[in-house]
Scaffold this active site. Structure first.
Site, mmCIF file in Angstrom:
data_model
loop_
_atom_site.group_PDB
_atom_site.id
_atom_site.type_symbol
_atom_site.label_atom_id
_atom_site.label_comp_id
_atom_site.label_asym_id
_atom_site.label_seq_id
_atom_site.Cartn_x
_atom_site.Cartn_y
_atom_site.Cartn_z
ATOM 1 N N LYS A 110 -14.955 -6.202 -3.543
ATOM 2 C CA LYS A 110 -14.916 -4.873 -4.081
ATOM 3 C C LYS A 110 -14.095 -5.188 -5.347
ATOM 4 O O LYS A 110 -12.868 -5.441 -5.582
ATOM 5 C CB LYS A 110 -14.223 -3.908 -3.507
ATOM 6 C CG LYS A 110 -14.553 -2.538 -3.901
ATOM 7 C CD LYS A 110 -13.436 -1.342 -4.155
ATOM 8 C CE LYS A 110 -12.147 -1.382 -4.725
ATOM 9 N NZ LYS A 110 -12.436 -1.487 -6.228
ATOM 10 N N GLY A 134 -3.116 -6.796 -6.228
ATOM 11 C CA GLY A 134 -3.282 -5.593 -6.941
ATOM 12 C C GLY A 134 -1.878 -4.947 -7.069
ATOM 13 O O GLY A 134 -0.739 -5.850 -6.735
ATOM 14 N N THR A 192 2.023 -3.288 -5.771
ATOM 15 C CA THR A 192 2.694 -3.325 -4.559
ATOM 16 C C THR A 192 2.402 -1.777 -3.940
ATOM 17 O O THR A 192 2.146 -1.953 -2.771
ATOM 18 C CB THR A 192 4.209 -3.447 -4.939
ATOM 19 O OG1 THR A 192 4.245 -4.851 -5.502
ATOM 20 C CG2 THR A 192 5.006 -3.235 -3.785
ATOM 21 N N GLU A 193 2.355 -0.854 -4.645
ATOM 22 C CA GLU A 193 1.990 0.463 -3.973
ATOM 23 C C GLU A 193 0.968 0.461 -3.349
ATOM 24 O O GLU A 193 0.691 0.862 -2.312
ATOM 25 C CB GLU A 193 2.009 1.465 -5.284
ATOM 26 C CG GLU A 193 1.789 2.957 -4.921
ATOM 27 C CD GLU A 193 1.420 3.721 -6.174
ATOM 28 O OE1 GLU A 193 1.322 2.986 -7.085
ATOM 29 O OE2 GLU A 193 1.001 4.884 -5.896
ATOM 30 N N GLY A 197 -0.871 -2.116 -2.259
ATOM 31 C CA GLY A 197 -0.698 -3.299 -1.295
ATOM 32 C C GLY A 197 -0.009 -2.706 0.072
ATOM 33 O O GLY A 197 -0.243 -2.932 1.241
ATOM 34 N N GLU A 214 -1.419 -10.305 -2.732
ATOM 35 C CA GLU A 214 -0.723 -10.960 -3.985
ATOM 36 C C GLU A 214 -0.280 -9.661 -4.802
ATOM 37 O O GLU A 214 -1.307 -8.971 -5.355
ATOM 38 C CB GLU A 214 -1.635 -11.812 -4.760
ATOM 39 C CG GLU A 214 -0.773 -12.868 -5.308
ATOM 40 C CD GLU A 214 -0.549 -12.825 -6.818
ATOM 41 O OE1 GLU A 214 -0.017 -11.741 -7.250
ATOM 42 O OE2 GLU A 214 -1.186 -13.821 -7.545
ATOM 43 N N CYS A 258 0.714 -10.660 -13.541
ATOM 44 C CA CYS A 258 1.734 -10.333 -12.801
ATOM 45 C C CYS A 258 2.857 -11.270 -12.706
ATOM 46 O O CYS A 258 3.952 -11.010 -12.251
ATOM 47 C CB CYS A 258 1.157 -10.061 -11.373
ATOM 48 S SG CYS A 258 0.129 -11.489 -10.791
ATOM 49 N N GLU A 290 7.132 -2.747 -13.008
ATOM 50 C CA GLU A 290 6.236 -3.750 -13.601
ATOM 51 C C GLU A 290 5.293 -2.790 -14.555
ATOM 52 O O GLU A 290 4.647 -1.600 -14.228
ATOM 53 C CB GLU A 290 5.198 -4.249 -12.294
ATOM 54 C CG GLU A 290 4.383 -5.099 -13.104
ATOM 55 C CD GLU A 290 3.434 -5.788 -12.144
ATOM 56 O OE1 GLU A 290 2.973 -4.999 -11.107
ATOM 57 O OE2 GLU A 290 3.251 -6.863 -12.260
HETATM 58 P P1 ADP Z 1 -3.643 -1.503 -10.815
HETATM 59 O O1 ADP Z 1 -2.426 -0.545 -10.521
HETATM 60 O O2 ADP Z 1 -3.520 -2.912 -11.449
HETATM 61 O O3 ADP Z 1 -4.943 -0.981 -11.303
HETATM 62 P P2 ADP Z 1 -4.435 -1.187 -7.932
HETATM 63 O O4 ADP Z 1 -3.439 -1.865 -6.918
HETATM 64 O O5 ADP Z 1 -4.276 0.132 -8.085
HETATM 65 O O6 ADP Z 1 -3.985 -2.167 -9.379
HETATM 66 O O7 ADP Z 1 -5.904 -1.600 -7.868
HETATM 67 C C1 ADP Z 1 -6.142 -2.831 -7.369
HETATM 68 C C2 ADP Z 1 -7.481 -2.891 -6.651
HETATM 69 O O8 ADP Z 1 -7.352 -2.254 -5.438
HETATM 70 C C3 ADP Z 1 -8.889 -2.181 -7.388
HETATM 71 O O9 ADP Z 1 -9.718 -2.809 -7.045
HETATM 72 C C4 ADP Z 1 -8.710 -0.783 -6.620
HETATM 73 O O10 ADP Z 1 -10.025 -0.026 -6.684
HETATM 74 C C5 ADP Z 1 -8.383 -1.062 -5.315
HETATM 75 N N1 ADP Z 1 -7.609 0.060 -4.570
HETATM 76 C C6 ADP Z 1 -6.851 1.140 -4.991
HETATM 77 N N2 ADP Z 1 -6.462 1.879 -3.905
HETATM 78 C C7 ADP Z 1 -6.816 1.296 -2.868
HETATM 79 C C8 ADP Z 1 -6.690 1.428 -1.467
HETATM 80 N N3 ADP Z 1 -5.958 2.865 -1.159
HETATM 81 N N4 ADP Z 1 -7.273 0.946 -0.580
HETATM 82 C C9 ADP Z 1 -7.876 -0.276 -0.831
HETATM 83 N N5 ADP Z 1 -8.218 -0.610 -2.247
HETATM 84 C C10 ADP Z 1 -7.805 0.147 -3.369
#
Ligand code: ADP
Length: 498
Positions: free
Chosen positions: A195, A247, A249-250, A252, A269, A303, A401
């Protein structure tokens, strides 16, 4: 489109000429419910193209395809390691042959400079396939002695694929982050549902076309674009064996919790807030150049960027002035303009977030030695490279961050003091030390709680090197000889010799 549409390659123009579908089981298909979302050029704020938006239904189909491709007697399950190796190499060659096209797609979708995308993201992606092509035939086990009196055994280990891997990636290095997951996963014989980030789905979709062209069997890599809910559907899916995520930490943390349903393996990561420490005895020209590269690389959206600069007091003014002067000299502009040094941020949301951090710091009494809390241009998500001083360790600009071209600089007096400040973060992804004293550099490097430590350099990297985070920066390591561990299960086989 870039300001001058004629600079686009015909292949890129054609790629953008009709809505992009998703890749499931070797076929390009629309979302079941027909939904699409628009992807936007952050330099111009114009829509590039509409992209199929995966729902839970589409995720389910993609996972089923990945499962079927994984299980015997699929063509993929029967492929020998050498065949996988050759296939990986072929994909690397194809990426290289299409480097200009990928670079343009990346610049359009993410905003980064075309040259940065071609020489960085795309070149490393091709190299990743070649590096891991070598590992496909070297997934070795060990033979292990047993000590059972009066009986004889032959015990050994095998490294086997985990199964169906959900790869969820961010927008800062769209193609490269996709390859960070896909390449080790398929090297080890797994299958993948990828994705891409909602902001930047295009290069992953183009990669999907090349994977098929290279001869990767149907269903081995599926690409399902969408937002966080599409990712969440993948993470919750009982047919997925492992989640590989890069992506925030939140998110993650959400993924770690959601993956617990069927105890998926999880590698993460996550975020960083890397301290960059300059001692007074450092080569200051090199340290300033390193601080600029470390702070502003990839529009600050990286990052492992060195966003917290700590400078020993005797040279504080000198280093701050050096970094500020270099920041002021950075020309911000469209990624297609050869004279630009830095492109826009990826999205309106990111633009507002970064500017609000700068504004917040100024409101709290911080000083801008370079940069501004105002948008750098009327149109496009541009931010002026910013250096902030007079910050306290409690300010959001120092703890969070930001993911933009924002560096803070803080003076320090002693090694103990700076090590404590540097480690005073929930993150532990990267850190750096500048000193001509080898003892200082290595000793401080060892005291920093981070997965990567740079000594007298920044962003020096290779696909041979493992990377990952201490603390809340992640679980597991990617790339290098450790990079396959998270994509394999270790099986112990014990045979009695009768
Ligand atoms: P950023 O803050 O850098 O945009 P995110 O952590 O929000 O990074 O997003 C990184 C990836 O995780 C994107 O592909 C996003 O669509 C996906 N994503 C966001 N929320 C969720 C979730 N609850 N479960 C799985 N994937 C998610």
């Amino acid at each position: 489109m870039p300001n001058d549409n004629s600079t686009l390659l015909p292949s890129v123009r054609s790629f953008l000429s009709s809505p992009r579908q998703m890749l499931i089981d070797g076929e390009w298909v629309d979302a079941k419910d027909g939904r699409t979302f628009a992807t936007v050029n952050p330099s111009t704020e114009e829509v590039l193209v509409d992209v199929a938006q995966g729902s839970a239904f589409d995720v389910d189909r993609a996972v089923a395809a990945a499962r079927a491709a994984f299980e015997e007697p699929s063509p993929w399950s029967r492929m020998t390691p050498r065949e996988r190796s050759h296939l990986l190499w072929r994909i690397g060659d194809l990426i290289e042959a299409h480097a200009d096209e990928f670079a343009q797609l990346e610049a359009l979708d993410n905003g980064k400079r075309v040259t940065a995308a071609r020489d960085g993201d795309v070149a490393v992606a091709a190299e990743l396939f070649r590096y891991f092509a070598g590992w496909a035939t070297k997934m070795e086990g060990t033979t292990i002695p047993m000590s059972v009196p009066g009986r004889a055994f032959h015990a050994y280990t095998r490294r086997e694929p985990v199964g169906v891997v959900a790869a969820i990636v961010p927008w800062n290095f769209p193609l490269l982050m996709a390859c960070f997951k896909i390449v080790p996963a398929i090297t080890a014989g797994n299958t993948v549902v990828l994705k891409p980030a909602e902001q930047t789905p295009l290069s992953a979709l183009r990669l999907g076309e090349l994977l098929l062209e290279a001869g990767l069997p149907a269903g081995v890599v599926n690409v399902v674009p969408g937002y966080g809910d599409t990712g969440a559907a993948l993470v919750e899916h009982p047919g997925v064996d492992k989640v590989a995520f890069t992506g925030s930490t939140e998110v993650g943390k959400k993924i770690a919790a959601a993956a617990s349903g069927n105890l998926k393996k999880v590698s993460l990561e996550l975020g960083g807030k890397a301290p960059n420490i300059v001692f007074a005895d450092a080569d200051l020209d090199a340290a300033v150049a390193g601080a600029v590269l470390g702070g502003y690389f990839n529009e600050g959206q990286c990052c492992v960027n060195g966003s917290r600069l700590y400078v020993q007091r005797a040279v504080f003014e000198q280093v701050v002035e050096g970094v500020a002067a270099a920041a002021r000299a950075i020309k911000v502009g469209d990624g297609f303009d050869a004279s630009s040094d830095m492109g826009p941020l990826v999205s309106q949301e990111q633009h507002e977030k970064v500017l609000s951090y700068i504004r917040g710091a100024v409101d709290q009494g911080a000083v801008l030695n370079a940069g501004s809390a105002d948008a750098a241009r009327e149109r496009g998500y541009f931010v002026t490279p910013t250096l902030i001083t007079s910050v306290t360790e409690a300010m959001a600009v120092q703890t969070d961050e930001i993911f933009g071209p924002v560096v803070t600089a803080v003076p320090f007096d002693t090694e103990d003091e700076v090590v404590a400040a540097a480690n005073n973060t929930v993150y532990g992804l990267a850190a750096g030390v500048w000193s001509r004293d080898l003892g200082t550099a290595h000793r401080v490097g060892a005291r920093l709680r981070a997965g990567t430590v740079w000594l007298n350099t920044w962003h020096a990297d290779d696909v041979t090197l493992p990377r990952g985070g201490f603390k809340q920066s992640g679980w597991g390591r990617e790339l290098g000889s450790f990079g396959l561990d998270d994509y394999t299960e270790l099986k112990t086989v014990i045979a009695e010799l009768r």
